[in-house]
Scaffold this motif. Structure first.
Motif, mmCIF file in Angstrom:
data_model
loop_
_atom_site.group_PDB
_atom_site.id
_atom_site.type_symbol
_atom_site.label_atom_id
_atom_site.label_comp_id
_atom_site.label_asym_id
_atom_site.label_seq_id
_atom_site.Cartn_x
_atom_site.Cartn_y
_atom_site.Cartn_z
ATOM 1 N N PHE A 186 29.692 35.125 60.367
ATOM 2 C CA PHE A 186 28.899 34.432 61.372
ATOM 3 C C PHE A 186 29.682 34.355 62.670
ATOM 4 O O PHE A 186 30.847 33.967 62.685
ATOM 5 C CB PHE A 186 28.542 33.026 60.895
ATOM 6 C CG PHE A 186 27.541 32.342 61.792
ATOM 7 C CD1 PHE A 186 26.195 32.595 61.656
ATOM 8 C CD2 PHE A 186 27.965 31.471 62.786
ATOM 9 C CE1 PHE A 186 25.288 31.975 62.477
ATOM 10 C CE2 PHE A 186 27.060 30.858 63.616
ATOM 11 C CZ PHE A 186 25.709 31.104 63.459
ATOM 12 N N THR A 187 29.075 34.760 63.735
ATOM 13 C CA THR A 187 29.667 34.617 65.055
ATOM 14 C C THR A 187 28.789 33.671 65.838
ATOM 15 O O THR A 187 27.593 33.953 65.992
ATOM 16 C CB THR A 187 29.703 35.972 65.783
ATOM 17 O OG1 THR A 187 30.123 36.958 64.849
ATOM 18 C CG2 THR A 187 30.617 35.918 66.983
ATOM 19 N N TRP B 135 24.671 26.472 61.239
ATOM 20 C CA TRP B 135 23.933 26.675 62.502
ATOM 21 C C TRP B 135 22.632 25.892 62.420
ATOM 22 O O TRP B 135 21.915 25.948 61.428
ATOM 23 C CB TRP B 135 23.652 28.169 62.688
ATOM 24 C CG TRP B 135 22.442 28.475 63.524
ATOM 25 C CD1 TRP B 135 21.206 28.781 63.058
ATOM 26 C CD2 TRP B 135 22.357 28.504 64.940
ATOM 27 N NE1 TRP B 135 20.359 29.013 64.101
ATOM 28 C CE2 TRP B 135 21.035 28.846 65.275
ATOM 29 C CE3 TRP B 135 23.277 28.276 65.971
ATOM 30 C CZ2 TRP B 135 20.597 28.970 66.589
ATOM 31 C CZ3 TRP B 135 22.844 28.399 67.288
ATOM 32 C CH2 TRP B 135 21.513 28.747 67.587
ATOM 33 N N LEU C 98 25.725 39.758 56.337
ATOM 34 C CA LEU C 98 25.074 38.481 56.068
ATOM 35 C C LEU C 98 26.090 37.365 55.894
ATOM 36 O O LEU C 98 25.795 36.200 56.088
ATOM 37 C CB LEU C 98 24.236 38.587 54.792
ATOM 38 C CG LEU C 98 22.946 39.392 54.873
ATOM 39 C CD1 LEU C 98 22.352 39.554 53.485
ATOM 40 C CD2 LEU C 98 21.965 38.679 55.786
ATOM 41 N N ARG D 272 25.161 32.920 51.955
ATOM 42 C CA ARG D 272 24.404 32.532 53.130
ATOM 43 C C ARG D 272 23.153 31.829 52.647
ATOM 44 O O ARG D 272 22.471 32.301 51.750
ATOM 45 C CB ARG D 272 24.017 33.782 53.925
ATOM 46 C CG ARG D 272 23.226 33.497 55.178
ATOM 47 C CD ARG D 272 22.657 34.795 55.708
ATOM 48 N NE ARG D 272 22.077 34.613 57.028
ATOM 49 C CZ ARG D 272 22.724 34.869 58.159
ATOM 50 N NH1 ARG D 272 23.957 35.313 58.150
ATOM 51 N NH2 ARG D 272 22.121 34.671 59.314
ATOM 52 N N PRO E 9 26.589 32.256 68.432
ATOM 53 C CA PRO E 9 25.965 32.941 69.564
ATOM 54 C C PRO E 9 26.408 32.335 70.893
ATOM 55 O O PRO E 9 26.825 31.168 70.938
ATOM 56 C CB PRO E 9 24.477 32.713 69.328
ATOM 57 C CG PRO E 9 24.391 31.536 68.452
ATOM 58 C CD PRO E 9 25.628 31.519 67.624
#
Lengths: 357, 285, 338
Positions: free
Chosen positions: A236-237, A118, A233, A96, A239
């Motif tokens: 990832f979802t 993101w 960490l 990450r 949002p």
């Protein structure tokens, strides 16, 4: 005057404490300390161990400082003591990277099979199947990767030495120094890479230009800790409410303009090693079009040509006429007919490179 | 001198500190200027929330603004954080400076400080009481903003939990925790400025000078921080930590920059209060 | 020797230390000397009137007594404590109204007093409301206590200031111009308060630029001018002290002076007549001498008494006294009375 003396003592002691505190905050950890004592190692062995090293599970914060003389577009502008990125890795390919871009943040999560990018500025998520394919700026933000790439690339044309030790991110490190061979025509004096004595991971990369005591460019960890990281960490979802694009390579909505411009450039490398020159051709309207950034609306028209006139110096030669922009670590030449050459080299090398076409 | 025996033994008695602090707070919270200031600050998040709600309705596709603002739409819990971070640029420092200005300079100008000094309230205790008052009301201001911001955010903008700038979604309670952390960080920064302002306040009897000097410090720090040649000065500037307060909406929390901001504020607090104490010990009342 | 500071109401000076005493007090504000070599003594139990025109250093002296201002040089003793370091010991028993009343305009009179009371070391928390009510009652502000200080008249403000000095039973009360802005009734009330305090054995220091006020309430007087104490002592002694003068109005000044000199009576020509020193002679004798000499005497009157004369000159015309008054003072006031 007892009271007056007390008062003065209070003022002096308090102010001194506060100022010393501020200075301590300002000075990077480990500055002024004696370099750590480490067993001797040969340059070859050190380079080899760097290239062989496995990325461990780690977490770190990265600072970037450039004193290039010109802001380099695309690179986050670093300030001393300010971290531009945070990196987490689980040692098994999942990572990450969190980039601080002033007001916004870009998070890149590679969960093993998918890379999520993101961007908080646009509240958008880009989903890329496969391995991480980070853009240059993002690669630069990881000192380990940047330094390793650099060592692999430059080994051949450099004198490699180990110049003592240093303390980086509070860890003992070897100082690997790559000096260009005398035949290299470059503005750079040397590149110093601090290699972690334990993990053999490059912790810091310093680029020093001729005649400069301070690094013109520094990418390095300010915090570095190995150890298992929270598994959360590395997933990832997206949002709720975020735009998610299933990305094809090269399709980057966030940097559409920049990418488009890059692709039209017709880039070529001339030469190799330290005096590699990158040549290319600007899109036809690049010099006359209004600058997309910096356009504050109320400002007068600023074309690329205007900008060049501002920062560059007018020159002419076998290539015709153009503008040359000089920084501490590199030179760029833009001709009026839109040809470009740039490299970590003096102006003459650029002229030669343009002539080779 | 030997013959100077005093008839009744004089003992150094002091009014209890909590009583003084209560009295100070009661007075501060009756001052119309304080109340108006608190009221306006409480309105900031509400106004910001309404603005963002309207703007989002108008063009719901494009995220607008920059920095935190882009994240606030539909992300109500972020509204108090946004409002606090934005207000830390000017409104909250102004509030802190005003409180500090009234605390010593204003009371000197009104002649009310004399009443305390002849009571007597010891000079060091007087500063402690004043510092307590300024610190408490600053905290009250940020808490108030957090409360109105959270309510306005949930009502106007909605959203579940808190969307961080790192793209993660925090559960509601964690989000509230981040709001409270913001309150703490912002308050400590206001305390730092107020400490410096209090030192100025001990030096003059014109409250306006205190406000002008404090805001001058903020503005000069801001200007210095954008001059690239003076980058080395940045870690020392009081405003540097203010910019990193918005780090609270990152996930995971970057503890390094947050601790550094607190330490920097602590240094300014030590400097401010030691100068204020030194001055108040010797100043003519 | 002159008995000016002896024979005070309470006890001989040797036994009871003064409530306040300064020695060689000097204060310089940014190069301007506000007060210089002030040796002031406030006998315990006395009501000392501090007289002086505006700018004579009364308030500065009081501020140094209270430890609000650190002297540039000299010593201050308040209730036996060195000031300003002994402030914590001495000040709880000292009530003060300095430089006019200072209160928060947005608070009511009662709230303002509550705030001052909260800072009073000698007041237990439970006794605060009672003490505040008593103090308000004493200065006649009970009815206006709930109103905001902002709306108070000058007189009411002054009374509130007085009330704050009277919150606690004190050993020493210092009042700086307490009747400022008060109407005659208010002035009388202040005098009554001072008389009460005096009766209760409290030492009082009242500063004023009005002689009448001092005369009416004080047992002792200290006169300040241009930053120094030019006279101090018991009021009665000061009033009597000083050589009385006789002013004689006559058109034949030269002949009059000569006639008096022949009789060894010192006299000096002044406009419209002459001034005769009465230390060694009496008024009838002067008149007799003049009449015998055939000098036409149009008018003979006694000049005002020492303090009165001195103070009238100080307050009526500050400019004129600058040179003359100080010279005259030396002769007017007996050396040991100062």
């Amino acid at each position: 005057m007892n009271r007056k003396r007390t008062a003065l003592a209070v003022a002096a002691a308090g102010t001194a404490t506060g100022v010393v505190g501020l200075v301590l905050i300002a000075s990077p950890a480990g500055a002024g300390e004696a370099p750590p004592a480490l067993p001797d190692i040969s340059a070859e062995a050190l380079v080899q161990s760097v290239l062989d090293a496995d990325a461990p599970a780690m977490a770190g914060a990265v600072e970037l400082r450039n004193d290039l003389g010109l802001p380099l577009p695309g690179l986050p502008q670093g300030k001393p003591g300010e971290d531009v990125a945070r990196i987490y890795a689980d040692g098994q390919g999942r990572a990450r990277l969190s980039l601080d871009e002033g007001g916004s943040e870009r998070t890149i999560v590679h969960d093993g099979s998918t890379t999520w990018i993101w961007n908080s500025a646009t509240r958008s998520v880009q989903k890329l199947e496969g391995g991480p394919d980070e853009e240059r700026a993002e690669r630069m933000a990881d000192p380990a990767t940047a330094a390793r790439d650099f060592v692999a690339l430059m080994q051949k044309d450099s004198t490699v030495t180990v110049d003592g030790t240093a303390r980086v991110a509070d860890r003992p490190a070897y100082q690997l120094v790559l000096t260009p061979k005398p035949t290299e025509r470059t503005l750079l004096r040397e590149v110093r890479i601090a290699v972690d004595s334990e993990t053999r991971l490059p912790l810091r990369l310093d680029v020093l230009a001729n005649g400069q005591a301070e690094p013109a460019l520094r990418v390095g960890f300010t915090e570095f800790a190995t150890g298992a990281q929270d598994a959360g960490l590395f997933s990832f979802t997206p949002p709720a409410g975020a735009k998610v694009t299933e990305g094809e390579r090269g399709e980057r909505p966030s940097k559409q303009e920049r990418t488009d411009a890059l692709e039209g450039l017709d880039l070529k490398h001339v030469g190799e090693g330290w005096d590699t020159v990158l040549t290319g051709k600007l899109p036809a309207d690049a010099l006359t079009r209004q600058a997309p950034e910096n356009g504050r609306g109320d400002r007068g028209p600023a074309t690329g040509l205007d900008l060049l006139k501002q920062v560059g110096k007018e020159v002419s030669g076998p290539f015709g006429s153009g503008y040359v922009v000089t920084t501490k670590v590199g030179t760029a030449l833009v001709t009026t007919d839109g040809r470009v050459a740039l490299g970590a080299v003096p102006q003459q090398v650029l002229v030669d490179a343009l002539g080779q076409k | 001198m030997t013959a100077m025996t005093v008839p009744a033994p004089l003992t150094a008695r002091r009014a209890p500190l909590p009583r003084l602090m209560r009295s100070e707070l009661r007075m501060m919270l009756r001052r119309p200027r304080t109340l108006i200031g608190l009221g306006l600050l409480a309105l900031v998040p509400v106004v910001a929330g309404i603005g963002i709600a309207i703007a989002t309705d108008a063009n719901s596709d494009e995220p607008m603004g920059q920095g935190l603002e882009t994240l606030v739409a539909g992300n109500g819990l972020l509204l108090p954080v946004f409002a606090l971070v934005v207000s830390l640029n000017m409104l909250l420092p102004l509030t802190g400076a005003m409180l500090a200005a009234d605390a010593l300079a204003g009371e000197t100008a009104h002649g009310t400080l004399r009443n305390l000094l002849t009571a007597p309230v010891g000079r060091a205790r007087l500063l402690a009481v004043k510092a307590f008052g300024v610190a408490t009301v600053s905290l009250l201001a940020t808490l108030l903003m957090a409360v109105t911001g959270t309510i306005a955010g949930i009502l106007l903008l909605g959203g579940e939990g808190m969307l961080t700038s790192s793209g993660t979604q925090l559960p509601f309670l964690d989000g509230v925790g981040r709001v409270l952390l913001t309150v703490v960080l912002v308050t400590v920064q206001v305390w730092a400025l107020a400490a410096v302002a209090l030192a100025v306040s001990a030096w003059t009897e014109h409250p306006l000078i205190v406000v002008v000097v404090s805001l001058g410090l903020v503005i000069v720090s801001g200007v210095l921080s954008v001059i690239p040649a003076l980058d080395w000065l940045d870690p020392v500037l009081i405003t540097t930590s203010w910019q990193s307060v918005s780090d609270v909406v990152r996930d995971p929390l970057p503890t390094g920059s947050i601790t550094e901001g607190l330490l920097r504020a602590a240094c300014y607090i030590v400097i401010g209060y030691s100068l204020a104490l030194s001055r108040i010990l010797t100043r003519d009342g | 020797m002159s008995g000016v500071s002896e024979g005070t109401v309470a006890a001989p000076a040797a036994a009871v230390p003064p409530a306040a005493r300064t020695r060689g007090l000097r204060k310089v504000y940014r190069g301007t000397v506000a007060v210089d070599s002030v040796d002031l003594e406030v006998p315990t139990g006395a009501v000392l009137g501090m007289l002086g025109p505006n700018g004579s250093g009364k308030t500065t002296t009081i501020r140094m007594l209270l430890g609000l201002v650190t002297p540039t040089a000299g010593e201050v003793e308040l209730l036996g404590q060195k000031m300003p370091d002994g402030a914590a010991l001495a000040l709880p028993e000292v009530g003060a109204l300095v430089e006019g009343p200072g209160f928060h305009p947005f608070l009511s009179g009662r709230e303002n007093l509550m705030r001052v009371a909260a800072a009073e070391p000698l007041l237990a928390s439970a006794r605060i409301p009672g003490a505040v009510a008593d103090a308000l009652e004493r200065v006649g502000l009970t009815r206006a206590a709930g109103r905001r200080y902002r709306g108070y008249s000058l007189g009411m403000k002054q009374r509130l200031g007085l009330a704050s000095a009277l919150l606690v039973p004190r050993r020493f009360v210092i009042l700086d111009e307490p009747t400022n802005g008060l109407d005659p009734a208010g002035t009388r009330e202040v005098r009554a308060v001072i008389a009460d305090l005096h009766a209760a054995g409290t030492t009082v220091l009242v500063s004023s630029h009005l002689l009448a006020e001092v005369e009416a309430t004080c047992t002792h007087v200290a006169v300040l001018n241009q930053g120094t104490v030019v006279a101090q002592g018991e009021l009665a002694a000061l009033l009597e002290a000083g050589s009385a003068n006789l002013l004689v109005t006559t058109p034949e000044v030269t002949r009059a002076v000569e006639a008096l000199r022949d009789h060894r009576i010192p006299a000096r020509a002044v406009p419209d007549g002459l001034r005769v020193d009465l230390t060694a002679t009496t008024a009838p004798q002067v008149v007799e001498t003049l009449v015998h000499a055939g000098v036409p005497v149009h008018e003979v009157r006694r000049q005002r008494t020492g303090l009165e004369d001195l103070f009238a000159r100080l307050t009526e015309d500050t400019n004129v006294i600058e040179d003359a008054a100080l010279d005259d003072l030396a002769t007017l006031i007996p050396e040991d009375a100062r």
